[in-house]
Design an enzyme around this catalytic site. Structure first.
Site, PDB file in Angstrom:
ATOM      1  N   HIS A  20      47.974  32.700  35.939  1.00 59.23           N
ATOM      2  CA  HIS A  20      47.059  32.005  36.850  1.00 59.23           C
ATOM      3  C   HIS A  20      45.939  32.938  37.299  1.00 59.23           C
ATOM      4  O   HIS A  20      44.761  32.575  37.300  1.00 59.23           O
ATOM      5  CB  HIS A  20      47.799  31.529  38.111  1.00 59.23           C
ATOM      6  CG  HIS A  20      48.823  30.455  37.886  1.00 59.23           C
ATOM      7  ND1 HIS A  20      50.108  30.540  38.347  1.00 59.23           N
ATOM      8  CD2 HIS A  20      48.733  29.257  37.252  1.00 59.23           C
ATOM      9  CE1 HIS A  20      50.772  29.444  38.023  1.00 59.23           C
ATOM     10  NE2 HIS A  20      49.960  28.646  37.348  1.00 59.23           N
ATOM     11  N   LYS A  44      58.377  17.236  40.835  1.00 56.15           N
ATOM     12  CA  LYS A  44      59.654  17.919  41.032  1.00 56.15           C
ATOM     13  C   LYS A  44      59.622  18.628  42.385  1.00 56.15           C
ATOM     14  O   LYS A  44      58.573  19.078  42.826  1.00 56.15           O
ATOM     15  CB  LYS A  44      59.843  18.983  39.943  1.00 56.15           C
ATOM     16  CG  LYS A  44      60.493  18.463  38.697  1.00 56.15           C
ATOM     17  CD  LYS A  44      60.978  19.592  37.787  1.00 56.15           C
ATOM     18  CE  LYS A  44      60.064  20.772  37.731  1.00 56.15           C
ATOM     19  NZ  LYS A  44      60.413  21.786  36.746  1.00 56.15           N
ATOM     20  N   ARG A  93      47.560  27.103  27.567  1.00 60.57           N
ATOM     21  CA  ARG A  93      48.586  27.988  27.024  1.00 60.57           C
ATOM     22  C   ARG A  93      48.667  27.747  25.523  1.00 60.57           C
ATOM     23  O   ARG A  93      47.673  27.755  24.832  1.00 60.57           O
ATOM     24  CB  ARG A  93      49.935  27.690  27.674  1.00 60.57           C
ATOM     25  CG  ARG A  93      50.219  28.528  28.881  1.00 60.57           C
ATOM     26  CD  ARG A  93      51.432  28.015  29.602  1.00 60.57           C
ATOM     27  NE  ARG A  93      51.104  26.760  30.248  1.00 60.57           N
ATOM     28  CZ  ARG A  93      51.493  26.414  31.461  1.00 60.57           C
ATOM     29  NH1 ARG A  93      52.241  27.227  32.163  1.00 60.57           N
ATOM     30  NH2 ARG A  93      51.159  25.268  31.981  1.00 60.57           N
ATOM     31  N   SER A 131      55.337  29.323  35.361  1.00 58.44           N
ATOM     32  CA  SER A 131      56.087  29.491  36.607  1.00 58.44           C
ATOM     33  C   SER A 131      57.558  29.143  36.379  1.00 58.44           C
ATOM     34  O   SER A 131      58.444  29.820  36.906  1.00 58.44           O
ATOM     35  CB  SER A 131      55.515  28.583  37.699  1.00 58.44           C
ATOM     36  OG  SER A 131      54.176  28.923  37.959  1.00 58.44           O
TER      37      SER A 131
HETATM   38  P1  ADP Z   1      50.278  22.314  36.639  1.00 52.93           P
HETATM   39  O1  ADP Z   1      51.577  21.869  37.220  1.00 52.93           O
HETATM   40  O2  ADP Z   1      49.108  21.484  37.047  1.00 52.93           O
HETATM   41  O3  ADP Z   1      50.307  22.623  35.163  1.00 52.93           O
HETATM   42  P2  ADP Z   1      50.418  25.127  37.069  1.00 52.93           P
HETATM   43  O4  ADP Z   1      50.589  25.792  38.392  1.00 52.93           O
HETATM   44  O5  ADP Z   1      51.559  25.212  36.117  1.00 52.93           O
HETATM   45  O6  ADP Z   1      50.011  23.653  37.390  1.00 52.93           O
HETATM   46  O7  ADP Z   1      49.126  25.667  36.341  1.00 52.93           O
HETATM   47  C1  ADP Z   1      47.862  25.687  36.963  1.00 52.93           C
HETATM   48  C2  ADP Z   1      46.798  26.019  35.931  1.00 52.93           C
HETATM   49  O8  ADP Z   1      47.056  27.287  35.349  1.00 52.93           O
HETATM   50  C3  ADP Z   1      46.771  25.034  34.765  1.00 52.93           C
HETATM   51  O9  ADP Z   1      45.451  24.905  34.316  1.00 52.93           O
HETATM   52  C4  ADP Z   1      47.614  25.714  33.735  1.00 52.93           C
HETATM   53  O10 ADP Z   1      47.276  25.262  32.432  1.00 52.93           O
HETATM   54  C5  ADP Z   1      47.178  27.148  33.948  1.00 52.93           C
HETATM   55  N1  ADP Z   1      48.180  28.081  33.443  1.00 52.93           N
HETATM   56  C6  ADP Z   1      49.408  28.342  33.918  1.00 52.93           C
HETATM   57  N2  ADP Z   1      50.042  29.255  33.161  1.00 52.93           N
HETATM   58  C7  ADP Z   1      49.171  29.571  32.154  1.00 52.93           C
HETATM   59  C8  ADP Z   1      49.228  30.444  31.022  1.00 52.93           C
HETATM   60  N3  ADP Z   1      50.300  31.159  30.746  1.00 52.93           N
HETATM   61  N4  ADP Z   1      48.143  30.499  30.239  1.00 52.93           N
HETATM   62  C9  ADP Z   1      47.052  29.758  30.492  1.00 52.93           C
HETATM   63  N5  ADP Z   1      46.937  28.925  31.511  1.00 52.93           N
HETATM   64  C10 ADP Z   1      47.986  28.818  32.352  1.00 52.93           C
END
Ligand code: ADP
Length: 162
Positions: A20, A44, A93, A131
């Protein structure tokens, strides 16, 4: 007229990872301001409360002047409009993210065609970081050093150590 280009970076951030931060840091060098926006209601049950998720993000982004942390509920495009943001910043990702992100971007454009979704790719080392994986590793007693900020690792251990 306001010429500042503001990007909203939405997500669950349960908890914030170095992936992030990588995306936020890249975004803050492209856009005038990045508003990291924590989703209030998750499908969730989150591990960390809204206050904890916002608090961690505030701590780890406080050195960046043009990054702020906020929270939102409801339609993202309404929140973006309230912030005068013209960009939704998302990280991509592996290819597995693509289908969902594509759908979201097109739906958001349908709802507000003056707001563009911009995708950034993280540093290679963070490509598969999420996460949920971090939570799983810590709950099984593994180390996530280098994958999350040090204070987040401490908080994860406090929450997840039996
Ligand atoms: P969501 O539940 O909306 O996916 P996240 O907290 O998991 O929210 O992710 C927030 C943002 O960060 C999203 O745009 C997600 O694609 C990006 N993100 C999270 N982890 C990665 C990663 N490893 N590589 C690239 N982008 C990531």
């Amino acid at each position: 007229m306001n010429k500042e280009v503001i990007a909203i970076c939405p997500g669950s951030f349960d908890p914030v990872t170095n992936a992030h931060l990588d995306i936020i840091e890249r975004g803050k060098s492209i856009f005038d301001r990045v508003v990291v926006s924590v989703l209030v209601n998750l499908e969730k049950e989150p591990l960390f409360s809204l206050e904890e998720r916002v608090g961690m993000l505030n701590d780890v982004t406080e050195q960046w002047d043009n990054v702020e942390v906020d929270q939102f509920d409801g339609l993202l495009i309404n929140f973006a409009a309230s912030k005068n943001a013209k960009v939704i910043l998302r990280g991509i990702r592996a290819v597995t993210d693509f289908d969902y992100e594509f759908q979201m971007a097109l739906m958001n454009r349908r709802l507000a065609d003056d707001i563009e979704t911009v995708f950034l790719v993280p540093a290679e080392a963070y490509t598969y970081l999420s996460s949920s994986l971090v939570k799983e590793v810590v709950s099984l007693g593994g180390s996530v050093t280098g994958l999350v900020p040090p204070m987040v690792e401490v908080l994860l251990r406090e929450k997840l150590s039996a």
